[in-house]
Enzyme design. Structure first.
Site, PDB file in Angstrom:
ATOM      1  N   SER A 208      24.828  24.709  65.134  1.00  0.00           N
ATOM      2  CA  SER A 208      25.134  23.357  65.613  1.00  0.00           C
ATOM      3  C   SER A 208      24.025  22.829  66.518  1.00  0.00           C
ATOM      4  CB  SER A 208      26.426  23.369  66.431  1.00  0.00           C
ATOM      5  OG  SER A 208      27.508  23.818  65.660  1.00  0.00           O
TER       6      SER A 208
HETATM    7  N1  SAH Z   1      28.151  29.337  66.172  1.00  0.00           N
HETATM    8  C1  SAH Z   1      27.141  29.523  65.174  1.00  0.00           C
HETATM    9  C2  SAH Z   1      27.181  28.459  64.108  1.00  0.00           C
HETATM   10  C3  SAH Z   1      27.841  28.980  62.947  1.00  0.00           C
HETATM   11  S1  SAH Z   1      28.006  27.984  61.497  1.00  0.00           S
HETATM   12  C4  SAH Z   1      25.759  29.616  65.776  1.00  0.00           C
HETATM   13  O1  SAH Z   1      25.584  29.408  66.964  1.00  0.00           O
HETATM   14  O2  SAH Z   1      24.855  29.923  65.003  1.00  0.00           O
HETATM   15  C5  SAH Z   1      29.624  28.531  61.019  1.00  0.00           C
HETATM   16  C6  SAH Z   1      29.731  29.986  60.720  1.00  0.00           C
HETATM   17  O3  SAH Z   1      31.093  30.253  60.375  1.00  0.00           O
HETATM   18  C7  SAH Z   1      28.900  30.458  59.539  1.00  0.00           C
HETATM   19  O4  SAH Z   1      28.057  31.494  59.938  1.00  0.00           O
HETATM   20  C8  SAH Z   1      29.948  30.931  58.528  1.00  0.00           C
HETATM   21  O5  SAH Z   1      29.514  32.039  57.754  1.00  0.00           O
HETATM   22  C9  SAH Z   1      31.110  31.293  59.425  1.00  0.00           C
HETATM   23  N2  SAH Z   1      32.416  31.321  58.769  1.00  0.00           N
HETATM   24  C10 SAH Z   1      32.896  30.525  57.783  1.00  0.00           C
HETATM   25  N3  SAH Z   1      34.137  30.874  57.454  1.00  0.00           N
HETATM   26  C11 SAH Z   1      34.486  31.928  58.240  1.00  0.00           C
HETATM   27  C12 SAH Z   1      35.641  32.745  58.361  1.00  0.00           C
HETATM   28  N4  SAH Z   1      36.734  32.562  57.598  1.00  0.00           N
HETATM   29  N5  SAH Z   1      35.626  33.739  59.280  1.00  0.00           N
HETATM   30  C13 SAH Z   1      34.540  33.942  60.060  1.00  0.00           C
HETATM   31  N6  SAH Z   1      33.418  33.210  59.984  1.00  0.00           N
HETATM   32  C14 SAH Z   1      33.382  32.209  59.078  1.00  0.00           C
END
Ligand code: SAH
Length: 208
Positions: free
Chosen positions: A61
């Site tokens: 983000s």
């Molecule tokens: N907070 C992160 C941004 C992550 S983007 C940062 O600072 O980089 C959203 C993330 O959620 C992705 O890595 C994706 O793989 C994960 N995601 C999607 N569905 C999910 C689920 N059901 N359980 C855990 N993680 C999930």
């Protein structure tokens, strides 16, 4: 030579002009080396206020979104926090700056991203954050109850298991909706129901 600290300070100075961020959040943003979390090819853009790709079709983000979420969670030192969607680990590190790394539990769906985040977090000094590869919809019951829980991927609603793992009076935060979402903050009542409050329109990758 690139002075990352200066660039980061400039980014945080820009964030500080917003009227909705406290010094506690700004200090956390000033502390975490975002350039160490983004892929090498994106490093030069690490301190622009923009989302960046982190592989597997996922994105980290924009800094202002991480800051806003940190603020809305009303974090206090010592709070136990569940994060769903570790991604590259950046957001978890910002949370850790406020509550303490040993109090942050993060679940990531993709094994490879979880393994990479663990490595990056350890080398940046946040090795005490716990990262589990798996489905965040199940939360992380071994470490419940949590004072706070947040999603970094969009869901149609807060997952039931996660609601149950937040203590009464605790806060849940996340982007809810389908293609376009609303950032929703909810306080859990003793009976398990939620007191919801809608914030800005946002766009996140979907929860799997
Ligand atoms: N907070 C992160 C941004 C992550 S983007 C940062 O600072 O980089 C959203 C993330 O959620 C992705 O890595 C994706 O793989 C994960 N995601 C999607 N569905 C999910 C689920 N059901 N359980 C855990 N993680 C999930």
């Amino acid at each position: 030579m690139t002075d990352w600290t200066d660039r980061r300070a400039a980014m945080v100075d820009a964030l500080a002009t917003r009227d909705d961020l406290t010094e506690q959040t700004l200090a956390a943003m000033r502390a975490v080396p975002r350039h160490e979390f983004v892929p090498r090819g994106s490093r030069r853009a690490a301190y622009k206020d923009t989302p960046l790709p982190i592989g597997k079709g996922q994105t980290i983000s924009a800094p202002h979104m991480v800051a806003l979420m940190t603020e809305l969670l009303e974090l206090q030192s010592g709070d136990t926090v569940l994060e769903i969607g570790t991604g590259c680990g950046y957001h978890a590190a910002v949370t850790a700056e406020v509550v303490g790394a040993e109090n942050v539990y993060s679940v990531e769906y993709h094994d490879r991203l979880a393994a990479k985040a663990r490595e990056t977090l350890a080398s940046a000094g946040y090795g005490a954050i716990s990262v589990r590869a798996g489905d965040g919809k199940q939360g992380w019951s071994e470490h419940a109850p949590f004072d706070r829980a947040y999603l970094t991927c969009a869901a149609s609603a807060f997952p039931q298991a996660v609601i149950e793992q937040v203590r009464p009076g605790g806060i849940l935060l996340g982007p809810l909706g389908d293609r376009r979402q609303t950032l929703v903050r909810a306080r859990r009542r003793a009976d398990g129901s939620l007191d919801r409050e809608e914030h800005s329109r946002v766009r996140f990758v979907p929860l799997k």
